[in-house]
Design a protein around this motif. Structure first.
Motif, PDB file in Angstrom:
ATOM      1  N   ARG A   1       0.823  -1.208   0.000  1.00 43.95           N
ATOM      2  CA  ARG A   1       0.000   0.000   0.000  1.00 43.95           C
ATOM      3  C   ARG A   1       0.858   1.259   0.000  1.00 43.95           C
ATOM      4  O   ARG A   1       0.448   2.292  -0.531  1.00 43.95           O
ATOM      5  CB  ARG A   1      -0.936  -0.009   1.212  1.00 43.95           C
ATOM      6  CG  ARG A   1      -1.921  -1.158   1.158  1.00 43.95           C
ATOM      7  CD  ARG A   1      -3.002  -1.041   2.189  1.00 43.95           C
ATOM      8  NE  ARG A   1      -3.831  -2.253   2.179  1.00 43.95           N
ATOM      9  CZ  ARG A   1      -5.120  -2.287   2.437  1.00 43.95           C
ATOM     10  NH1 ARG A   1      -5.766  -1.178   2.723  1.00 43.95           N
ATOM     11  NH2 ARG A   1      -5.794  -3.430   2.428  1.00 43.95           N
TER      12      ARG A   1
ATOM     13  N   ARG B   1      -7.450   1.704  -0.971  1.00 44.47           N
ATOM     14  CA  ARG B   1      -6.575   0.944  -0.056  1.00 44.47           C
ATOM     15  C   ARG B   1      -5.684   1.890   0.752  1.00 44.47           C
ATOM     16  O   ARG B   1      -5.422   1.652   1.935  1.00 44.47           O
ATOM     17  CB  ARG B   1      -5.727  -0.033  -0.867  1.00 44.47           C
ATOM     18  CG  ARG B   1      -6.493  -1.251  -1.347  1.00 44.47           C
ATOM     19  CD  ARG B   1      -5.789  -1.955  -2.504  1.00 44.47           C
ATOM     20  NE  ARG B   1      -4.387  -2.245  -2.216  1.00 44.47           N
ATOM     21  CZ  ARG B   1      -3.962  -3.341  -1.571  1.00 44.47           C
ATOM     22  NH1 ARG B   1      -4.829  -4.236  -1.148  1.00 44.47           N
ATOM     23  NH2 ARG B   1      -2.680  -3.545  -1.363  1.00 44.47           N
ATOM     24  N   ILE B   2      -5.238   2.975   0.115  1.00 47.18           N
ATOM     25  CA  ILE B   2      -4.409   3.956   0.823  1.00 47.18           C
ATOM     26  C   ILE B   2      -5.204   4.624   1.935  1.00 47.18           C
ATOM     27  O   ILE B   2      -4.745   4.730   3.084  1.00 47.18           O
ATOM     28  CB  ILE B   2      -3.860   5.006  -0.174  1.00 47.18           C
ATOM     29  CG1 ILE B   2      -2.792   4.367  -1.075  1.00 47.18           C
ATOM     30  CG2 ILE B   2      -3.284   6.214   0.572  1.00 47.18           C
ATOM     31  CD1 ILE B   2      -2.400   5.233  -2.250  1.00 47.18           C
TER      32      ILE B   2
ATOM     33  N   ASP C   1       0.621   0.843  -4.450  1.00 45.43           N
ATOM     34  CA  ASP C   1      -0.621   1.608  -4.603  1.00 45.43           C
ATOM     35  C   ASP C   1      -0.348   3.078  -4.896  1.00 45.43           C
ATOM     36  O   ASP C   1      -1.045   3.711  -5.692  1.00 45.43           O
ATOM     37  CB  ASP C   1      -1.487   1.463  -3.349  1.00 45.43           C
ATOM     38  CG  ASP C   1      -2.066   0.060  -3.214  1.00 45.43           C
ATOM     39  OD1 ASP C   1      -1.948  -0.715  -4.172  1.00 45.43           O
ATOM     40  OD2 ASP C   1      -2.618  -0.264  -2.154  1.00 45.43           O
TER      41      ASP C   1
END
Length: 576
Positions: free
Chosen positions: A117, A307-308, A121
């Motif tokens: 992440r 997701r972050i 990401d």
């Protein structure tokens, strides 16, 4: 949309550059519309033989092209600058947030997942989201402007064009929904791949010791293959989208040519207007096609962004008080009916602990593995908070202290020594960065580390390598003890600090620990008999409860479990 609103604060702080981008995007769109009008007039000049005006408009077209190029450069550069700053801020915010999260977060999350992440990401957001905004903004302005202009040229032809747009929108939506599902799964698989890699690097010595290289390569190959095929699903979808949209676009243009040709023959539209309409049609359809490409890729960015923000919105379970206390402590510790569970489902690890430790007292904690010894001492620096009961230091609940005030006065030396990539000097001074060289050397002497440090050509400036790999186990442990001595803690935690060392190293480290323990409240988790026997008191833990507490001689008479542990350890040391 909610995800993009969360990014607004990052854009807002660069409002000046955002304004520059918008102004240049507007000028870019105006230049495109003026170019259509210019083409129409050029066709009239050719038809009517107006050479002077024709040359004038050619020069105006070149000037227009220059203006369009300059505005394109200005908007692209400034948007890239904003985007890069946005990603930089997100990266920094993620790192800061990770530093403030509680220990239970790191117990639950895989390191590979966190790394994925924080790297993969963010790269997706940087590579897709930022470039998409740069592409989409000018195309959006151009679309609106050209739409208005084409309605003036020929609204019947424009109406035919607009009929096909819902079909474009339907196909784009179909592709984006599927791409979103694929992107979510692919990001998870990339995180799994990072976890496998991280674990294999961390455990490389065990892998080699068991000659398990091929086994680990097979595991990684399987994960890598899974990630490849999921990525190829996305690539196939992306590759399929462009030709389908292109065929639809060409079909629409052919229909417009056919109807427009008939209208020219019947005198409903001039050749100049039709040429301008066809050029404008390209400008109109192009943003739709680009939007289709972008929307598919955008799903990857949205998944990554989600997701972050999932990580950024994870709240620490251990929080500082609203008005935290900053005070020097003496080291008196009280556990009052304290119980603790890592999770409710797993049950209590510590149960109704009642214990008072005086200032300067050395308390040894003994008991079978899993009895709760390490958990008990981890509550002191508030790595975790008690589930029930209270933990007091100098009569004040630990929850009332500021993190910095509390933790800066607690020293920890564990079996697994953590050193950071850097020099020996930097590692010793980690908790006191303003320490002088003489203070560092004094701490190293007390830790029996000065002698081996001076044998290195670079002395205290010797680079220890990642996780201290260039030092032996005993050397790393003594550097860690020197670090603890320099920070001058009032409470000291020694958790199996010598269990992994050979006899010679253990003696040197034990001497250093004795220097460190002087006049400090000390909690010792150890198997070494001399450490246990010489403690002021010994607490015996079993199944999360203190079943006995007293001096060594007392416990040998009154506590069967202590007798058993003592005899086992004595036999082990005699055999060694």
């Amino acid at each position: 949309m909610k995800l993009y609103l969360k990014l607004w604060p990052y854009f807002r702080e660069h409002w000046g550059r955002c304004l520059v981008v918008l102004v240049n995007v507007f000028l870019f769109a105006v230049a495109n519309m003026y170019f259509l009008a210019l083409v129409k007039e050029l066709s009239y000049d050719i038809e009517r033989g107006r050479v002077g005006l024709f040359i004038y408009r050619i020069c105006a077209g070149l000037t227009l092209a220059l203006v369009r190029s300059l505005t394109s450069y200005a908007q692209t550069y400034n948007m890239e600058w904003i985007g890069q700053r946005l990603v930089m801020r997100l990266r920094l915010k993620m790192y800061e947030h990770l530093q403030r999260l509680s220990m239970d977060f790191f117990n639950k999350w895989k390191i590979g997942e966190i790394m994925s992440r924080s790297t993969n990401d963010l790269q997706v957001v940087q590579g897709v989201f930022v470039s998409n905004v740069v592409t989409l903004l000018p195309e959006l302005f151009t679309f609106v402007g050209v739409l208005i202009y084409l309605s003036v040229l020929s609204w019947p032809l424009l109406l035919i064009t607009l009929i096909t747009l819902p079909l474009f929108a339907f196909l784009i939506q179909l592709f984006t929904r599927r791409m979103r599902r694929i992107s979510k799964y692919n990001q998870r698989k990339l995180a799994d791949l990072a976890s496998v890699l991280q674990e294999s690097i961390y455990g490389i010595s065990i892998i080699k010791a068991f000659a398990a290289e091929n086994k680990e390569i097979d595991n990684y190959t399987k994960e890598n293959e899974r990630s490849f095929w999921i990525s190829m699903k996305g690539a196939r979808l992306y590759a399929l989208q462009e030709p389908i949209l292109f065929m639809l676009q060409i079909s629409m243009i052919m229909v417009i040519f056919m109807i427009g040709g008939v209208q020219i023959i019947e005198g409903h539209i001039t050749v100049g207007n039709f040429i301008a309409f066809c050029l404008g049609l390209g400008m109109l359809v192009n943003p739709v096609t680009i939007f289709g490409k972008i929307s598919v890729k955008q799903q990857q960015a949205e998944v990554a962004l989600g997701r972050i923000f999932e990580l950024l919105e994870t709240e620490p379970t251990v929080k500082e008080a609203a008005r935290p206390q900053k005070k020097n402590i003496t080291g008196q510790v009280q556990f009052q009916d304290l119980s603790f569970a890592y999770t409710p489902a797993n049950g209590l690890v510590l149960k109704n602990i009642e214990l008072e430790v005086r200032t300067g007292e050395v308390l040894a904690l003994v008991g079978p593995s899993g009895g709760g010894k390490t958990t008990l001492v981890n509550l002191l620096p508030r790595f975790y908070d008690a589930t029930s009961g209270r933990l007091l230091i100098d009569g004040l609940d630990v929850k009332e202290y500021s993190f910095n005030s509390l933790r800066s006065q607690i020293g920890i030396v564990t079996q697994e020594t953590i050193l950071f990539s850097g020099t020996i000097r930097e590692n010793i001074a980690y908790g006191k960065t303003d320490a002088t060289q003489s203070e560092i050397e004094q701490a190293a002497r007390m830790a029996n580390a000065d002698s081996f440090i001076k044998l290195f050509p670079s002395g205290y400036l010797t680079y220890v390598g990642e996780r201290g790999v260039r030092l032996s186990g005993g050397q790393k442990q003594r550097v860690a003890i020197a670090r603890a001595i320099l920070s001058d803690p009032k409470i000291l935690i020694l958790d199996e600090a010598t269990s992994a060392l050979d006899n010679e190293s253990e003696k040197l480290v034990q001497q250093a620990l004795e220097n460190l323990m002087r006049s400090r409240t000390t909690f010792v988790i150890a198997h070494r008999l001399s450490t246990i026997v010489n403690a002021d008191r010994i607490a015996v833990l079993e199944d999360g409860r203190i079943i006995a507490i007293g001096k060594h001689a007392e416990l040998l008479q009154t506590c069967p479990l202590y007798q058993k542990l003592y005899k086992l350890q004595k036999a082990k040391e005699e055999n060694a």
